[in-house]
Design a protein around this motif. Structure first.
Motif, PDB file in Angstrom:
ATOM      1  N   GLY A  50       0.816  -1.207   0.000  1.00  0.00           N
ATOM      2  CA  GLY A  50       0.000   0.000   0.000  1.00  0.00           C
ATOM      3  C   GLY A  50       0.851   1.259   0.000  1.00  0.00           C
ATOM      4  N   LEU A  51       1.816   1.319   0.895  1.00  0.00           N
ATOM      5  CA  LEU A  51       2.689   2.496   0.963  1.00  0.00           C
ATOM      6  C   LEU A  51       3.518   2.660  -0.304  1.00  0.00           C
ATOM      7  N   ALA A  52       4.050   1.555  -0.827  1.00  0.00           N
ATOM      8  CA  ALA A  52       4.863   1.630  -2.045  1.00  0.00           C
ATOM      9  C   ALA A  52       4.052   2.169  -3.220  1.00  0.00           C
ATOM     10  N   PHE A  53       2.828   1.672  -3.384  1.00  0.00           N
ATOM     11  CA  PHE A  53       2.026   2.103  -4.525  1.00  0.00           C
ATOM     12  C   PHE A  53       1.456   3.504  -4.336  1.00  0.00           C
ATOM     13  N   VAL A  54       1.138   3.882  -3.107  1.00  0.00           N
ATOM     14  CA  VAL A  54       0.683   5.256  -2.868  1.00  0.00           C
ATOM     15  C   VAL A  54       1.803   6.233  -3.233  1.00  0.00           C
ATOM     16  N   MET A  55       3.014   5.939  -2.760  1.00  0.00           N
ATOM     17  CA  MET A  55       4.155   6.815  -3.063  1.00  0.00           C
ATOM     18  C   MET A  55       4.439   6.866  -4.570  1.00  0.00           C
ATOM     19  N   ALA A  56       4.468   5.699  -5.214  1.00  0.00           N
ATOM     20  CA  ALA A  56       4.750   5.655  -6.652  1.00  0.00           C
ATOM     21  C   ALA A  56       3.667   6.388  -7.436  1.00  0.00           C
ATOM     22  N   GLY A  57       2.415   6.205  -7.033  1.00  0.00           N
ATOM     23  CA  GLY A  57       1.310   6.885  -7.713  1.00  0.00           C
ATOM     24  C   GLY A  57       1.397   8.388  -7.592  1.00  0.00           C
ATOM     25  N   ILE A  58       1.684   8.863  -6.389  1.00  0.00           N
ATOM     26  CA  ILE A  58       1.804  10.311  -6.173  1.00  0.00           C
ATOM     27  C   ILE A  58       2.945  10.881  -7.012  1.00  0.00           C
ATOM     28  N   MET A  59       4.058  10.175  -7.048  1.00  0.00           N
ATOM     29  CA  MET A  59       5.204  10.668  -7.816  1.00  0.00           C
ATOM     30  C   MET A  59       4.919  10.689  -9.313  1.00  0.00           C
ATOM     31  N   LYS A  60       4.169   9.714  -9.817  1.00  0.00           N
ATOM     32  CA  LYS A  60       3.809   9.715 -11.240  1.00  0.00           C
ATOM     33  C   LYS A  60       2.845  10.861 -11.548  1.00  0.00           C
ATOM     34  N   ILE A  61       1.862  11.043 -10.688  1.00  0.00           N
ATOM     35  CA  ILE A  61       0.891  12.118 -10.892  1.00  0.00           C
ATOM     36  C   ILE A  61       1.584  13.480 -10.843  1.00  0.00           C
ATOM     37  N   ALA A  62       2.526  13.634  -9.905  1.00  0.00           N
ATOM     38  CA  ALA A  62       3.238  14.906  -9.735  1.00  0.00           C
ATOM     39  C   ALA A  62       4.228  15.179 -10.856  1.00  0.00           C
ATOM     40  N   GLY A  63       4.545  14.165 -11.646  1.00  0.00           N
ATOM     41  CA  GLY A  63       5.468  14.362 -12.765  1.00  0.00           C
ATOM     42  C   GLY A  63       6.923  14.424 -12.345  1.00  0.00           C
ATOM     43  N   VAL A  64       7.284  13.645 -11.327  1.00  0.00           N
ATOM     44  CA  VAL A  64       8.685  13.573 -10.913  1.00  0.00           C
ATOM     45  C   VAL A  64       9.524  13.170 -12.122  1.00  0.00           C
TER      46      VAL A  64
END
Length: 122
Positions: A13-27
């Motif tokens: 859960g934590l891994a995918f939440v972090m990865a999702g946020i970073m993709k959405i934010a355009g890291v």
């Protein structure tokens, strides 16, 4: 509830939440990866939303029976596609293994929590 399942759900859960946020934010790392994978940039935030939703469902599933299995299906499919993308571009094992591991862990959660799916739909 199975302690192994809770630990896996929390980690996934934590891994995918972090990865999702970073993709959405355009890291930049994710922007570069999508370019390397020859995927359009509009697909990056969509992938991020799917990962964020799946990760949030996995975390909420610690308290809601059946939800981790559903999240396992969503994230398992997402990671299967991810593995196929790595294979398609003939990526290195170093770059492909994390996707394979996340796929396996999502399937393990699905197998452990699968019997609880009927509590969501039954």
């Amino acid at each position: 509830m199975n302690v192994l399942a809770i630990v896996l759900e929390a980690l996934l859960g934590l891994a995918f939440v972090m990865a999702g946020i970073m993709k959405i934010a355009g890291v930049q790392m994710h922007v570069d990866n999508f370019n390397r994978w020859k995927l359009p940039q509009w697909f990056r935030p969509i992938t991020g939303i799917v990962e964020l939703a799946g990760g949030a469902a996995m975390l909420a599933g610690i308290w809601v029976k059946g939800l981790p299995a559903l999240a396992g299906i969503l994230l398992g499919i997402t990671m299967l596609v991810g593995v196929l993308v790595h294979v398609r571009i003939r990526d290195t094992a170093k770059n492909t293994v994390p996707a394979v591991v996340l796929l396996i862990l999502a399937v393990v959660v699905l197998l452990i929590q699968g019997p609880d799916l009927d509590q969501l739909f039954g």
